[in-house]
Design a protein around this motif. Sequence first.
Motif, PDB file in Angstrom:
ATOM      1  N   ASN A  30     -49.583  58.330  44.533  1.00 67.48           N
ATOM      2  CA  ASN A  30     -49.557  56.876  44.696  1.00 67.48           C
ATOM      3  C   ASN A  30     -49.535  56.480  46.167  1.00 67.48           C
ATOM      4  OD1 ASN A  30     -49.564  55.984  41.966  1.00 67.48           O
ATOM      5  ND2 ASN A  30     -47.458  56.689  41.761  1.00 67.48           N
TER       6      ASN A  30
ATOM      7  N   THR B  74     -54.072  51.732  49.210  1.00 68.32           N
ATOM      8  CA  THR B  74     -55.008  51.314  48.171  1.00 68.32           C
ATOM      9  C   THR B  74     -54.966  49.814  47.960  1.00 68.32           C
ATOM     10  OG1 THR B  74     -53.391  51.560  46.396  1.00 68.32           O
ATOM     11  CG2 THR B  74     -54.638  53.518  46.989  1.00 68.32           C
TER      12      THR B  74
ATOM     13  N   GLN C  68     -46.821  61.352  35.887  1.00 72.66           N
ATOM     14  CA  GLN C  68     -47.037  62.149  37.089  1.00 72.66           C
ATOM     15  C   GLN C  68     -47.942  63.342  36.809  1.00 72.66           C
ATOM     16  OE1 GLN C  68     -43.026  62.921  38.330  1.00 72.66           O
ATOM     17  NE2 GLN C  68     -42.634  60.791  38.850  1.00 72.66           N
TER      18      GLN C  68
ATOM     19  N   SER D  28     -51.441  61.973  36.624  1.00 70.75           N
ATOM     20  CA  SER D  28     -51.971  61.637  37.948  1.00 70.75           C
ATOM     21  C   SER D  28     -52.252  62.881  38.783  1.00 70.75           C
ATOM     22  CB  SER D  28     -50.994  60.709  38.680  1.00 70.75           C
ATOM     23  OG  SER D  28     -50.904  59.464  38.029  1.00 70.75           O
TER      24      SER D  28
ATOM     25  N   GLN E 197     -57.159  60.590  43.442  1.00 72.97           N
ATOM     26  CA  GLN E 197     -56.141  59.625  43.833  1.00 72.97           C
ATOM     27  C   GLN E 197     -55.796  59.809  45.299  1.00 72.97           C
ATOM     28  OE1 GLN E 197     -53.138  59.365  40.686  1.00 72.97           O
ATOM     29  NE2 GLN E 197     -54.709  58.541  39.349  1.00 72.97           N
TER      30      GLN E 197
ATOM     31  N   SER F 207     -58.792  51.920  38.611  1.00 76.20           N
ATOM     32  CA  SER F 207     -57.333  51.804  38.626  1.00 76.20           C
ATOM     33  C   SER F 207     -56.815  51.569  40.043  1.00 76.20           C
ATOM     34  CB  SER F 207     -56.682  53.050  38.020  1.00 76.20           C
ATOM     35  OG  SER F 207     -56.839  54.162  38.874  1.00 76.20           O
ATOM     36  N   HIS F 208     -55.517  51.268  40.141  1.00 77.41           N
ATOM     37  CA  HIS F 208     -54.931  50.793  41.404  1.00 77.41           C
ATOM     38  C   HIS F 208     -54.811  51.879  42.468  1.00 77.41           C
ATOM     39  CE1 HIS F 208     -51.396  52.830  39.811  1.00 77.41           C
ATOM     40  NE2 HIS F 208     -50.832  52.709  40.984  1.00 77.41           N
ATOM     41  N   ASN F 209     -54.750  53.156  42.073  1.00 77.54           N
ATOM     42  CA  ASN F 209     -54.482  54.196  43.061  1.00 77.54           C
ATOM     43  C   ASN F 209     -55.621  55.194  43.198  1.00 77.54           C
ATOM     44  OD1 ASN F 209     -54.169  55.326  40.563  1.00 77.54           O
ATOM     45  ND2 ASN F 209     -52.214  56.330  40.981  1.00 77.54           N
TER      46      ASN F 209
END
Length: 474
Positions: free
Chosen positions: A241, A249, A329, A332, A358, A396-398
């Motif tokens: 993240n 990001t 986690q 990700s 990511q 997605s956000h990351n």
Amino acid sequence: MARTAKKKVARKSKRPRRGAPAALVAAARAVTPASGYRAKVRMYRQGLGDCFLIALPRTDGSKRPFYVMIDCGVVLGTPDPSTIMNQVMDNIVEVTGGGVDLLIATHEHWDHLSGFVQAKQSFDKLKVGQVWLAWTENPDDELTKKLKKEKGLALTALRMGLSQMQMAGDPDGVAELSGILEFFGLAKGPTTADALSNVRAKTAKPRYCLPTDPPVQPAGTNARFYVLGPPHDEKMLRKINPSASQKETYGLALDSFPLFMDGAGTALSNADTDRPFDQQYEIPFAYAQSAPELHFFRERYWQPGDAAPDAWRRIDSDWLGGASDLALQLDSLTNNTSLVIAIELPGGDVLLFAADAQVGNWLSWKDCLWTVDGKTVTGPDLLKNAIFYKVGHHGSHNATLKTLGLEEMQRLRVAMIPVDHEMAVKKRWGKMPLDELVAALNERAKDVVLRVDQPMAKKQASVIEDDLFFEVTF
């Protein structure tokens, strides 16, 4: 399935896009080969999942393009997935004449690999020249062994934890945890490991790609393939993240792993040696539930459903509290092992396929360095020359860096987002794609932003729109 696909593309996109500047069009024409194109990129519209087919013109006189296939999957929960994945695979077999020169499987997630088992009969018809996988799938790599062992332990504990949640009557926890575990395949049935086995079976010796590898120019083409990620660096892989201070990001490693496994290791073992109280102070569950004189416990510890006012008294499932965090986690971390490929076309333009990479994966690209024809090429150079971007992790956000990512793409013309927002909402991922990122893509991309779940706002000569795919020609 045809009716379903047509229904999906019936929604209107939010805003029109600008046409390509004349200077960029002229530059593209200047390096266009006799075939009339430099590359064709087809994004399939099977739903929330990735499948891409790239055609590159040959320089050896052959009229048959050099075909590259990247991933083939759709998220669990998609209606009639086998039917639509067979439609996709059948189309690839038909278009390519039954063979691709290069097959790339980016990482071990169901929405990128499911088609290799769901459409196996069709996949078996497809001949494959080379198979590329990330170094994180290399069984001889020591860091791979460590990550695979950790992942296996975590998956085993999480699946057992899911059973405990189901027995404890925690529907919200079950829904959240099972939704994440679906990325690794069915609880009973085919898994991502099965899908990768089918991919590996297409060649005697897959290539396990490292970002330190020199770029590859396939015979008979003018394109160069660079490996940007994943980094062979455990610290960068575990950076999932954006940091609070850096905001890399638009919009952790397995930190919960030790805490969760400390609880899971004893709660799931045959002999629980780590008891919270001495045995002389314990009342066995079976006795507390059945003994007439212990009605206090039956009334206050085992009331049915959500109406149990005293459920807080029980500590037997407290260790499950970190399960969802650990699952996120793990999910990700797997995304961050994505194989990221940059394809450099004649004239220096780049097609960027970032899979689900990511933050740590993206950050590592700034240190990538190669010498080509006596000149230095860096990761940032490839980003600056990117005219095409396969948007990371369905928007997605990351999964798309800002300053060191999208804002570096000074020549971006086309972005493709393999996303189905309606399915994402059903999966409780309501911010997929992230509105802020979509807005930034629309500002940056000079030609068009294409989404699986939306039609084009207006027709463009360089784009073919079909119920089953979008295809853009450069």
